[in-house]
Design an enzyme around this catalytic site. Structure first.
Site, mmCIF file in Angstrom:
data_model
loop_
_atom_site.group_PDB
_atom_site.id
_atom_site.type_symbol
_atom_site.label_atom_id
_atom_site.label_comp_id
_atom_site.label_asym_id
_atom_site.label_seq_id
_atom_site.Cartn_x
_atom_site.Cartn_y
_atom_site.Cartn_z
ATOM 1 N N GLU A 1 0.737 -1.162 -0.143
ATOM 2 C CA GLU A 1 -0.005 -0.025 0.020
ATOM 3 C C GLU A 1 0.926 1.333 0.030
ATOM 4 O OE1 GLU A 1 -3.064 0.085 -1.224
ATOM 5 O OE2 GLU A 1 -3.588 -1.217 0.566
ATOM 6 N N SER B 1 -13.568 1.408 -7.677
ATOM 7 C CA SER B 1 -14.819 1.498 -8.754
ATOM 8 C C SER B 1 -14.354 2.156 -9.963
ATOM 9 C CB SER B 1 -15.772 2.088 -8.110
ATOM 10 O OG SER B 1 -15.827 3.254 -7.447
ATOM 11 N N GLY C 1 -12.467 2.251 -1.535
ATOM 12 C CA GLY C 1 -11.241 1.731 -1.751
ATOM 13 C C GLY C 1 -11.088 0.599 -2.555
ATOM 14 N N LEU C 2 -11.910 0.192 -3.349
ATOM 15 C CA LEU C 2 -12.089 -0.913 -3.830
ATOM 16 C C LEU C 2 -12.103 -0.737 -5.540
ATOM 17 C CD1 LEU C 2 -14.450 -3.156 -2.043
ATOM 18 C CD2 LEU C 2 -11.975 -3.170 -2.075
ATOM 19 N N ASP D 1 2.934 2.367 -5.010
ATOM 20 C CA ASP D 1 2.904 2.403 -6.336
ATOM 21 C C ASP D 1 3.522 3.548 -6.915
ATOM 22 O OD1 ASP D 1 0.632 3.596 -5.734
ATOM 23 O OD2 ASP D 1 -0.460 2.793 -7.271
ATOM 24 N N GLY E 1 -16.532 4.336 -3.605
ATOM 25 C CA GLY E 1 -16.006 5.144 -2.331
ATOM 26 C C GLY E 1 -15.438 4.410 -1.194
ATOM 27 N N GLU F 1 -7.646 9.116 -15.249
ATOM 28 C CA GLU F 1 -7.997 9.515 -13.909
ATOM 29 C C GLU F 1 -7.147 10.656 -13.413
ATOM 30 O OE1 GLU F 1 -9.094 6.520 -11.552
ATOM 31 O OE2 GLU F 1 -9.015 7.684 -9.738
ATOM 32 N N ASP G 1 -4.300 0.382 -9.323
ATOM 33 C CA ASP G 1 -5.635 0.022 -9.601
ATOM 34 C C ASP G 1 -5.984 -0.411 -10.772
ATOM 35 O OD1 ASP G 1 -5.605 1.083 -6.978
ATOM 36 O OD2 ASP G 1 -6.550 2.630 -7.253
#
Ligand code: GLA
Length: 359
Positions: free
Chosen positions: A27, A117, A114-115, A30, A112, A150, A162
């Site tokens: 975490e 979307s 943290g997975l 990156d 919203g 993004e 991601d």
């Protein structure tokens, strides 16, 4: 839930899907050119589209029951449509004309928490454009274009984890990725394990500003050390010369990279779990991206007998936690912990495994 046909009166020309992701280890590494270990989650985003011959793009978001209209050179105001617009602009920038489209989006990826979307939406949109326009782009290129969309159009200065996870990972294995070279390996999860993902119910309101601040602290640290990125620290004790908070930020990145490499070498469930617990402690104490209620939820997970290890996942400050559980025990452990969390006055929910009553 509406379908493309219901909104636009005819079937779509193409339909494409992409999953959300959960990160197991690595975490905030990156954007430091480091290592990550995500996996896809079962939840997907589906984009259906067809050329409309009309004067403006129309994006219908079925889950939000909202519609956004925009022209080729006019970024939409709606947040979700900015990701779509960014993908269209990216394809045009690479030299392919994109016709005016009717677009329908539906998603089971929780938003919203943290997975990812947003990555799922970008990757699904780019896959749909690849199919429609026969674009000669591979899955890595899709991830890179999605990240660009993004950064340039949704205003998030994110790394590439991601989008790479959404574009290349599947939900039964882990994607070990070197974010500098984009070299990757698909790895099995430790034998006899199953994943559990819980939403803490805490909003991630601080995440965007803190994310940019952490990035800046890491850049300052690598500048002070005279290296291109914190990934290049070879002697862990060299970060001790940095002023605070850079020292602790750098220490997290260095130790987190080490944990990912250790896990990618192949460790058993117990060992992997210990690495996840250590990752959480490092995110809490050195990187300072947790909050007390999230710590409490992670501790409840860690102390459950069927859980090997648990940590916050994603950028932090709220959102989801991930746990590595004994195979067949994840849903039960999730229910136990959600109940304990509720007794402590908080409202959480299980996201993976997908509960039947909460599809
Ligand atoms: C967000 C970003 C990723 C990554 C994580 C933290 O999800 O989009 O690029 O930096 O935070 O690991």
């Amino acid at each position: 839930m509406s379908r493309f046909e219901d909104i636009f009166g005819q079937p779509p020309a193409v339909i494409a899907q992409a999953p959300g992701r959960v990160n197991l280890l690595g975490e905030h590494t990156d954007y430091n050119d480091g290592f990550v270990l995500p996996t896809a989650i079962p939840q997907q985003t589906t984009v259906s589209l067809r050329p409309s011959g009309g004067g403006e793009f129309i994006v219908h978001a079925a889950d939000l029951a909202s519609e956004s209209r925009f022209g080729r050179d006019a970024p939409p105001g709606d947040h979700f449509a900015q990701y779509v617009y960014g993908c269209i602009r990216g394809v045009e920038a690479s030299g392919t004309h994109v016709p005016i489209l009717d677009i329908h989006v539906r998603s089971t990826v929780p938003m919203g928490v943290g997975l990812s979307s947003s990555a799922a939406l970008e990757v699904a949109m780019l896959r749909a454009l690849r199919d429609l326009l026969s674009l000669d782009i591979d899955d890595v290129r899709i991830a890179q274009m999605a990240q660009r969309a993004e950064i340039d159009h949704a205003g998030v200065n994110c790394g590439i984890m991601d989008q790479m996870a959404s574009s290349l990972a599947d939900s039964s294995r882990m994607l070990f990725l070197d974010t500098r070279t984009l070299e990757r390996r698909v790895l099995p999860r430790p034998a006899g394990t199953e994943l559990l993902v819980l939403d803490s119910g805490l909003s991630r309101s601080l995440a965007a500003s803190a994310y940019n601040m952490r990035r800046a602290e890491c850049e300052a640290a690598s500048n002070a050390l005279g290296i291109a990125a914190l990934r290049d620290v070879t002697d862990a004790s060299s970060v001790d010369s940095l002023p605070e908070p850079q020292r602790r930020r750098a220490r997290h990145v260095v130790s987190e990279n080490r944990r990912v490499l250790e896990a990618a070498n192949g460790v058993d469930a117990e060992h992997f779990g210990r690495l996840m617990n250590a990752s959480h402690a490092s995110l809490r104490d050195d990187y300072e991206v947790s909050v007390p209620t999230l710590d409490a939820l992670v501790e409840m997970l860690q102390s459950h007998p069927d859980v090997h290890g648990a940590r916050l996942t994603g950028a932090g400050f709220g959102g989801a936690c991930v746990a590595l559980c004994r195979e067949g025990a994840a849903a039960g452990a999730g229910r136990d912990v959600i109940e304990r969390y509720r007794r402590a006055g908080h409202v959480g929910r299980m996201l993976v495994p997908e509960p039947e009553e909460n599809p």
